[in-house]
Design an enzyme around this catalytic site. Structure first.
Site, PDB file in Angstrom:
ATOM      1  CG  HIS A  83      78.621  10.975 -31.815  1.00 11.55           C
ATOM      2  ND1 HIS A  83      78.579   9.802 -32.548  1.00 11.55           N
ATOM      3  CD2 HIS A  83      78.973  10.597 -30.564  1.00 11.55           C
ATOM      4  CE1 HIS A  83      78.900   8.778 -31.765  1.00 11.55           C
ATOM      5  NE2 HIS A  83      79.159   9.248 -30.558  1.00 11.55           N
ATOM      6  CD  GLU A 138      84.753   5.222 -30.326  1.00  8.86           C
ATOM      7  OE1 GLU A 138      85.131   6.092 -29.532  1.00  8.86           O
ATOM      8  OE2 GLU A 138      83.676   4.620 -30.199  1.00  8.86           O
ATOM      9  CG  HIS A 145      78.553   4.386 -31.260  1.00  6.78           C
ATOM     10  ND1 HIS A 145      77.299   4.897 -31.015  1.00  6.78           N
ATOM     11  CD2 HIS A 145      79.422   5.181 -30.572  1.00  6.78           C
ATOM     12  CE1 HIS A 145      77.392   5.953 -30.217  1.00  6.78           C
ATOM     13  NE2 HIS A 145      78.678   6.145 -29.929  1.00  6.78           N
ATOM     14  CG  HIS A 202      77.317   9.487 -25.754  1.00  2.00           C
ATOM     15  ND1 HIS A 202      76.644   8.290 -25.878  1.00  2.00           N
ATOM     16  CD2 HIS A 202      78.225   9.509 -26.770  1.00  2.00           C
ATOM     17  CE1 HIS A 202      77.127   7.610 -26.913  1.00  2.00           C
ATOM     18  NE2 HIS A 202      78.084   8.333 -27.468  1.00  2.00           N
ATOM     19  CG  ASP A 247      75.714   8.574 -20.447  1.00  2.19           C
ATOM     20  OD1 ASP A 247      75.879   9.037 -21.588  1.00  2.19           O
ATOM     21  OD2 ASP A 247      75.887   7.372 -20.186  1.00  2.19           O
ATOM     22  N   GLY A 258      78.495   1.023 -27.364  1.00  2.88           N
ATOM     23  CA  GLY A 258      79.180   0.029 -26.538  1.00  2.88           C
ATOM     24  C   GLY A 258      80.337  -0.581 -27.295  1.00  2.88           C
ATOM     25  CG  ASP A 309      82.109  10.391 -28.014  1.00  2.00           C
ATOM     26  OD1 ASP A 309      80.931   9.977 -28.012  1.00  2.00           O
ATOM     27  OD2 ASP A 309      83.080   9.630 -27.948  1.00  2.00           O
TER      28      ASP A 309
END
EC number: 3.5.4.4
Length: 360
Positions: free
Chosen positions: A19, A206, A203, A21, A23, A176, A295
């Site tokens: 996991h 969370e 996701h 990202h 960006d 998101g 993350d």
């Protein structure tokens, strides 16, 4: 003699990351250079060190709005094929330097089309960067293409995942805000992926609680849960010798559904209070299929080695615990079965054995 692994020790261990990202892990120096090349003028600082500090402070501000603002700057400079390929290549380089041998890195193609790139062009640029970085630095990276749960392009992105699954895309994800945007809004995409025998993670658990996890598993059929921290809400008598699992928690454990937990990020977003109080400690003790992840390496100012070192300090973990997390991750990856076995038996277990022998 204290045999607890140090951060330097952990960096040498062969690790697996599920996991992360794209960006959320861009180098500050790269952001500055890409902004200059593209004419992006909205950076809060044109100095890489100052920019890194800004990202850290914004991510730890306690303001969700300011935290989300950080991504506007990384995505803002990732709008050309050259920029996407560079960021992907550097991601592979950075992860390999941290001792990661296999990673699944996710990104949302729809966020990188502002200057006219097609979804296919975005995917191909990222895959090119991962492939070159993997060859040069000895790491295997699979891409996860992500749909934004507040948008309506999940079917397009799911089709993209299937179209490129033989070229390096290993799965699909939605990301998101969870509240108000349940995974069932994208049920058609998940049903399509199941018909196509494709892998996907969601996701869930969370920013929202048990209903998000329940829908992701029972309605959408998720192979894994992105974070899944709030499964702790279905466990009572946690402080006693015999915690009691509710129906959903028991199902998640019994079915060995992987939890992609990201300790530092979970604290930043309010899903956990501290590393010492993070649910990962109890879930590991109860035998859930827990994995450790980063993350967003830039926003959280972390690496996978640092995440493991924090858990080692908080819970007294040793090499066997860290190997357990790592094998969990490799078992739970979307890589082919034979590749998983080769990495577990030929790289991960021998690598940890050497480190344990060296410290003995």
């Amino acid at each position: 003699m204290d045999e607890r692994p140090t951060l330097d020790d952990i960096r040498r261990a062969p690790k697996v990351l599920l996991h992360d990202h794209l960006d959320g892990g861009v180098r500050p120096s790269t952001i500055v250079e890409l902004a200059s090349e593209s004419g992006y003028e909205e950076l809060p600082s044109a100095d890489p060190d100052g920019l890194r500090t800004w990202f850290t402070e914004a991510s730890n501000s306690g303001s969700l709005e300011r935290y989300l603002e950080t991504f506007s700057h990384t995505v803002g400079v990732m709008q050309t094929t050259e920029a996407l390929a560079r960021v992907a290549y550097e991601c592979a380089e950075d992860l390999a330097e941290d001792g990661v041998v296999y990673a699944e890195v996710r990104y949302a193609p729809e966020l990188h089309t502002r200057t006219g790139l097609s979804l296919d062009a975005v995917v191909e640029a990222v895959l090119d960067g991962f492939a070159r970085g993997g060859r040069d630095h000895g790491i295997k990276i699979g891409a996860l293409v992500t749909a934004m749960r507040h948008q309506a392009r999940s079917m397009e992105i799911a089709e993209l995942a299937v179209r490129y699954r033989d070229a390096g895309v290993v799965g699909f994800d939605i990301a998101g805000a969870e509240a108000g945007y349940p995974p069932t809004r994208h049920l058609d995409a998940f049903e399509y992926l199941q018909r196509e025998n494709a892998h996907f993670t969601i996701h869930a658990g969370e920013g929202f609680g048990l209903p998000s996890i329940w829908q992701a598993i029972q309605w959408c059929g998720a192979d894994r849960l992105g974070h899944g921290v709030r499964i702790i809400d279905d466990i009572t008598e946690r402080e006693g010798p015999d915690p009691r699992l509710g129906r959903l928690a028991a199902y998640v454990r019994d079915k060995r559904i992987p939890l992609e937990m990201c300790p530092t990020s979970n604290i930043q977003t309010g899903a956990a209070k501290s590393i010492a109080e993070h649910p990962i400690g109890l879930l590991r003790r109860l035998g859930f299929r827990v994995t450790v992840n980063t993350d967003n390496r830039l926003m959280s100012g972390t690496t996978l080695s640092e995440e493991m070192a924090k858990l080692t300090e908080a819970f007294g973990y040793g090499w066997d615990d860290l190997q357990w997390f790592t094998v969990n991750a490799m078992k739970s990856s979307f890589a082919p079965f034979t590749e998983r076995l080769e990495l577990i038996n030929g790289v991960i277990k021998p690598g940890f054995a050497r480190l344990k022998w060296h410290r003995a």
